[in-house]
Design a protein around this motif. Structure first.
Motif, short mmCIF file in Angstrom:
data_model
loop_
_atom_site.label_atom_id
_atom_site.label_comp_id
_atom_site.label_asym_id
_atom_site.label_seq_id
_atom_site.Cartn_x
_atom_site.Cartn_y
_atom_site.Cartn_z
N PRO A 394 0.84 -1.20 0.00
CA PRO A 394 0.00 0.00 0.00
C PRO A 394 0.87 1.25 0.00
N LEU A 396 1.82 4.38 1.16
CA LEU A 396 1.54 5.23 2.31
C LEU A 396 1.90 6.66 1.93
N ASP A 398 3.65 9.79 1.40
CA ASP A 398 5.11 9.82 1.38
C ASP A 398 5.66 11.12 1.96
N ASP A 399 5.15 11.48 3.07
CA ASP A 399 5.65 12.74 3.63
C ASP A 399 6.95 12.53 4.39
N ASP A 400 7.56 13.58 4.75
CA ASP A 400 8.92 13.51 5.26
C ASP A 400 9.01 13.64 6.78
N ASP A 401 10.14 13.20 7.25
CA ASP A 401 10.49 13.48 8.64
C ASP A 401 11.50 14.62 8.66
N ASP A 402 11.45 15.45 7.63
CA ASP A 402 12.55 16.39 7.45
C ASP A 402 12.62 17.47 8.52
N ASP A 403 11.47 17.74 9.13
CA ASP A 403 11.53 18.78 10.17
C ASP A 403 12.24 18.27 11.41
N LEU A 404 12.50 16.99 11.46
CA LEU A 404 13.20 16.42 12.62
C LEU A 404 14.68 16.28 12.26
N ILE A 405 15.50 17.03 12.93
CA ILE A 405 16.93 16.99 12.59
C ILE A 405 17.63 15.98 13.48
N PRO A 406 18.27 15.03 12.88
CA PRO A 406 18.91 14.00 13.71
C PRO A 406 20.09 14.53 14.50
N TYR A 407 20.29 13.96 15.65
CA TYR A 407 21.48 14.23 16.44
C TYR A 407 22.63 13.38 15.92
#
Lengths: 734, 328
Positions: A394, A396, A398-407
């Motif tokens: 399916p 899903l 396809d939006d992003d996690d881009d607003d979350l900046i990884p440590y």
């Protein structure tokens, strides 16, 4: 014109012929041509072709022009349609054959007559597409008449098509037919039936050319399936071409053709049985060692591709029923391919085997070979996965996690593996087949010895199992000093629980399926353990820990198999050195000897079979290396059993057995005079040594005798014989 | 260069036993004190005051046997706890009381946490592993009436249920249960029909924890292996593998998706807490503070998103509390 009877035809033919021969003045412009262009097409064609070369030499002027016009005005389709209609009323087959010949050979015929000065429309590359158009027009008429409820025969068109194809003009005619038919059959059942019938009616002798043409030109398996229908099921010849000839006998077709072909087979339940049969046959060929040896590399690649494409079409239940066959063929095929000296062959075997294994082992482990990827292997592998998957994941959002900046996660490393703390856990790790746990395995191997020493009670519960595991333990990853590590652990197990483990090890020494290395390991371990047992708490006594230990030097080394001479030399050195330490014997006697109670378990089983060739190995024959070590081991065991009760028993038994087997053979093999002549001095010398009760003096005698026997090939044989001999003398002297 | 991962906001010490479960109750308005409940191996439930960072109350109701599940039932005065004494206790904490008002004898010997779902005002459904090894029992609370027992088909060999998640698509719709089993599969149960709808083998080892996002119809599960498995539920109620994510170290004891479904946290046997973006499972942070296995992770239910906290309880007897991605 269709209504013309036999008689009318003949009359009209005569008329046309005379018309053709008519002099220029008698040819009213336009009317003359019209007669040809509107007359019954089949008759006209015959007359015109005759007129091109009739009367031997004189060509009728204007005939070429009329024929050209005849073609351009689409009279060929009229001709075909005419015959089709006649056929519905049972036409004359001979006449049809003549016509087919004339139609198909027209370009050649004209070109011959005109000596190359023929107009372009008679060039094959122009003529056959034109013929293709004519065929399509006729098919359209047939379709119309079928829809009108009229019966209609298509076989003449089929014959023409077959003949054109066998003439090698598939490209030209099918280049016109296939795209158009692809369109027409898309959603029209009547067109599909017409198309199937068109191919089915092709005579067997031309079937191959037609089928091949279709397979090569269809844009995809689904189209091919639409165009050919179940031809392969109905027509034996077509079946042979598709399932045998194109796959197993020919190998020049492109991958696309293969995909078309096998895809076509997979698209219908009736044809799927053929697909499975094809796969079986392909696998048979693939796994036949003679095919691997004798067929060209291109063919093997071709067959491999076909196998992979077949696999890509297989469904789960089909795999389920054929799993065993697949597996067997895979194993056979990969075996004979891996044996090959050609890199390409081996790689082909690996790729195909991997793919089969991937396909049939949905849950279990999958074969994985190591080879370098290249374009070929990539292409092969892509064949396996290209079928469009019907199980769409399916989609899903396809939006992003881009607003979350990884440590920073660079510190996220693997934890150091902890070694198990229980012996049973170690057993689990060492016997486990989980290959990814190499680190854990390594840690376990390193920790096991200390665990065994720390937990004697726990060890005793599983001692034999542990001994078995250690005996079979192979180096999984490169551990420094793995062999020593394993040996130390084995010794620890044996000393912790001597009786059962010694029983196990000594029984394994003579049993089946061990390598020389393992047998030697057994001996080494027995010696080291005996040594440890006989010097209680030797670690505490500095005196023994350093100096005493090396006197029983074990043959370390993987390279000992070759350098047996070096081994022997080393042994000479060892034994000679021991002679100096003869008095150690006395010192040891003052200590309690733990080896005392278990020495029998170490010693007797080892001498059980040494002089009888076993199925496993032949000590007195080619496995002399082990014999040497066995003798060495026995000697050390005897040495360590100093002052024990069994020792005397050991000797008596040993001698009894030794006497029978060795002295007799020594006497038999060496001339008496020689022994007496050459050895008198040494024997006497030895006797005086033995007088000093240094048991190890025997070894000196041993080497003296060896020295005397000239043949080096007999050296080990002789070693044992003379050693027995020496023992005997030792006993006597005592 | 990415920023180094943050340190804990604060650390709660004093359980003097390994911490097995955590539950926030911070949703109340101003005068209410934000609380954190923790269940420990010694059998105590500690109620932590998040203003003072001290224990307000210690509840002893499980015979000093490990407490591995704590949850409130509609307000911070009503508490449910599950312990290794095979009991699920219902607590009344109002007005300083600390009494067990009711209890359910589960007869289950494993570690499977029960799952609670509010179906109506004052009415809950609770899924719990039952006495018989493979079975799951659904009870209605507080009446304790048995709704149904979910038995796998004969010969299914799923093993014990390891983790449960009871949910419903919207209020009033049929409750559905996701259960992770010992054989590594996740099974979707229709609770009202007592029927398994779909089964998906997610892992080769027992499923240790799972969480599900009913909005996106997507769930995540962890096991003793090195992978996280993300799966989805299609319209035909079939579970399908969506993707898997390889971890650096093996072993996940707990997984929680933050209530706003933006991030998720995992509790690792490698002592580390990992934060991922939920949409694409983008690794965001590895919080390395604990010195032993992390047993549980929990997100707070603060009404102000900026105050949101993450808490992790570990075998090292500490509870670390973090403020991470609270701004987004």
């Amino acid at each position: 014109p269709a209504a013309l009877g036999e008689r009318e035809r003949a009359l009209f033919g005569a008329f046309l012929r005379s018309l053709a021969r008519a002099p220029g003045a008698a040819r009213p412009e336009g009317v003359w041509q019209r007669c040809f262009l509107e007359g019954p097409a089949s008759l006209v064609l015959c007359v015109l072709l005759e007129s091109l070369g009739s009367a031997g030499s004189v060509r009728i002027p204007g005939a070429v022009g009329v024929l050209e016009q005849f073609l351009q005005e689409g009279r060929v389709s009229a001709l075909l349609w005419e015959v089709c209609q006649q056929q519905a009323q049972a036409g004359c087959p001979e006449l049809q054959d003549v016509l087919i010949n004339k139609i198909v050979c027209l370009p050649d015929h004209v070109s011959n007559k005109l000596q190359g000065k023929n107009p372009p429309v008679f060039f094959p590359q122009n003529y056959f597409p034109l013929l293709g158009d004519a065929v399509l027009q006729v098919l359209e008429k047939i379709s119309d008449s079928l829809r009108g409820g009229l019966d209609c025969s298509i076989s003449f068109v089929s014959h023409v098509l077959g003949k054109v194809c066998i003439h090698g003009r598939q490209k030209e005619i099918l280049g016109v037919l296939v795209p158009r038919l692809t369109d027409l059959t898309k959603s029209d059942c009547i067109w599909q039936r017409i198309c199937w019938r068109l191919v089915e009616c092709v005579p067997d002798r031309w079937m191959e050319a037609v089928v091949l043409g279709f397979v090569q030109r269809a844009p995809g398996a689904d189209v091919l399936s639409r165009l050919l229908g179940n031809l392969v099921v109905k027509n034996k010849k077509a079946q042979f071409v598709v399932t045998q000839k194109m796959l197993l006998l020919q190998y020049g077709h492109t991958t696309e053709v293969l995909q078309n072909l096998l895809g076509y087979l997979s698209l219908d339940s009736l044809r799927r049985t053929l697909l499975l049969r094809v796969l079986q046959e392909l696998l048979e060929t693939w796994s036949s060692s003679s095919a691997v040896k004798h067929s060209p590399a291109e063919q093997q690649l071709y067959i491999s591709k076909a196998i992979l494409i077949c696999l890509s079409h297989l469904k789960e239940p089909e795999i389920e029923t054929h799993r065993q066959e697949l597996l067997t063929s895979m194993m056979e095929g990969v075996k004979c391919r891996l044996d090959s000296s050609l890199l390409q062959q081996r790689r082909l075997g690996m790729v195909v085997a991997e793919s089969i294994s991937l396909k049939i082992n949905t849950e279990g482990p999958v074969l994985k070979f190591e080879y370098e990827e290249d374009d070929e292997t990539r292409e092969l592998k892509s064949l396996l996965v290209q079928t469009p998957s019907f199980c769409n994941v399916p989609s899903l959002p396809d939006d992003d996690d881009d607003d979350l900046i990884p440590y920073d996660m660079s510190e996220d490393k693997e934890l150091k593996i902890k070694a198990p703390v229980y012996i049973r856990d170690c057993i689990e790790v060492l016997t486990g087949s989980r290959t990814e746990d190499v680190d854990k395995w390594e840690a376990t191997v390193k920790a096991l010895e200390s665990l065994v020493r720390k937990n004697p009670a726990a060890t005793r519960e599983v001692s034999v199992e542990l001994a078995k595991i250690l005996l079979h333990l192979e180096e999984k990853s490169s551990i420094e000093g793995f062999v020593e590590l394993r040996q130390r652990t084995q010794v620890a197990v044996l000393t912790t629980d001597p009786i059962p483990v010694a029983k196990y090890l000594t029984s394994q020494f003579y049993s089946l399926n061990y390598s020389l290395r393992q047998r030697m390991d057994i001996l080494d371990v027995l010696v080291l353990a005996a040594q440890e047992l006989s010097c209680p708490k030797f670690c505490g006594k500095t005196k023994h820990s350093g100096a005493q230990k090396p006197c029983i030097q074990l043959l370390q080394g993987s390279d000992s198999s070759k350098g047996w001479r070096r081994v022997v030399d080393e042994r000479i050195k060892n034994k000679t050195r021991r002679l100096d330490k003869g008095h150690c014997d006395m010192e040891l006697a003052s200590r309690p000897n733990e080896f005392n109670s278990v020495a029998g378990y170490f010693f007797f089983p080892l001498i059980q079979h040494f002089d009888r060739p076993l199925t496993t190995f032949d000590l007195l024959g080619e496995d002399h290396l082990v014999l040497g070590r066995l003798a060495h081991t026995l000697a050390i065991l005897m040495y360590l059993a100093v002052n024990t009760v069994v020792r005397k028993v050991l000797l008596y038994r040993y001698v009894r057995q030794g006497l029978l087997s060795c002295i007799s053979s020594l006497l038999l093999s060496v001339p008496t005079e020689r022994i007496l002549a050459d050895m008198t001095e040494e024997l006497l010398e030895t006797q005086s040594w033995l007088g000093g009760k240094t048991w190890w003096g025997t070894s000196v005698l041993f080497w003296l005798v060896v020295k005397l026997l000239c043949s080096t090939s007999l050296i080990v044989m002789a070693a044992v014989m003379s050693w027995h001999c020496a023992l005997e003398i030792c006993m006597i002297s005592k | 260069m990415a920023l180094p991962p943050p340190d804990p906001q604060f650390v709660l010490r004093g359980t003097s036993a390994a911490v097995h479960t955590l539950y926030f109750s911070c949703g109340g308005s101003e005068p209410d004190i934000p609380l954190l409940y923790s269940g420990s191996e010694s059998g105590f439930i500690h109620v932590w005051n998040l203003r003072t960072h001290r224990v307000d109350t210690a509840l002893d109701g499980h015979g000093r046997k490990s407490v591995y599940c704590v949850e409130t039932m509609g307000g911070k005065d009503r508490l449910l706890s599950q312990g290794r004494d095979q009991r699920i206790c219902l607590w009344d904490l109002a007005e300083g009381r600390t009494s067990v008002t009711d209890s359910v004898f589960t007869e289950h010997v494993g570690f499977c946490r029960c799952s609670l779902l509010k179906v109506a005002q004052g009415r809950w459904l609770m899924a719990m592993a039952a006495r018989s090894l493979e079975e799951i029992q659904i009870l209605e609370l507080p009446s304790k009436t048995s709704v149904c027992t979910l038995k796998p088909e004969v010969g299914a060999k799923l093993g014990m249920p390891m983790c449960l998640k009871l949910w419903q698509l919207s209020c009033g719709s049929q409750p559905v249960l996701l259960a992770g089993y010992e054989d590594g599969s996740v099974v979707l149960w229709n609770v009202s029909m007592g029927k398994a709808l779909s089964q998906l083998v997610c892992h080769q080892e027992p499923v240790m924890s799972l969480d599900f996002d009913s909005e996106k119809a997507k769930g995540i599960s962890g096991s003793s292996e090195k992978v996280l498995s993300i799966w989805s539920l299609n319209e035909q109620q079939n579970l399908q593998v969506y993707k898997t994510h390889e971890l650096v170290n093996a072993g996940i004891s707990d997984i929680t998706i933050r209530p706003d479904k933006k991030i998720l946290a995992t509790a690792g046997w490698d002592h580390r807490i990992r934060i991922f973006g939920w949409k694409k499972l983008k690794p965001l942070a590895v919080l390395d503070y604990h010195t032993a296995t992390v047993h549980c992770v929990s997100f707070s239910d603060h009404s102000n998103p900026r105050e949101r906290l993450l808490a992790a309880g570990s075998k090292d007897q500490r509870i670390s509390v973090w403020s991470i991605y609270a701004q987004t």
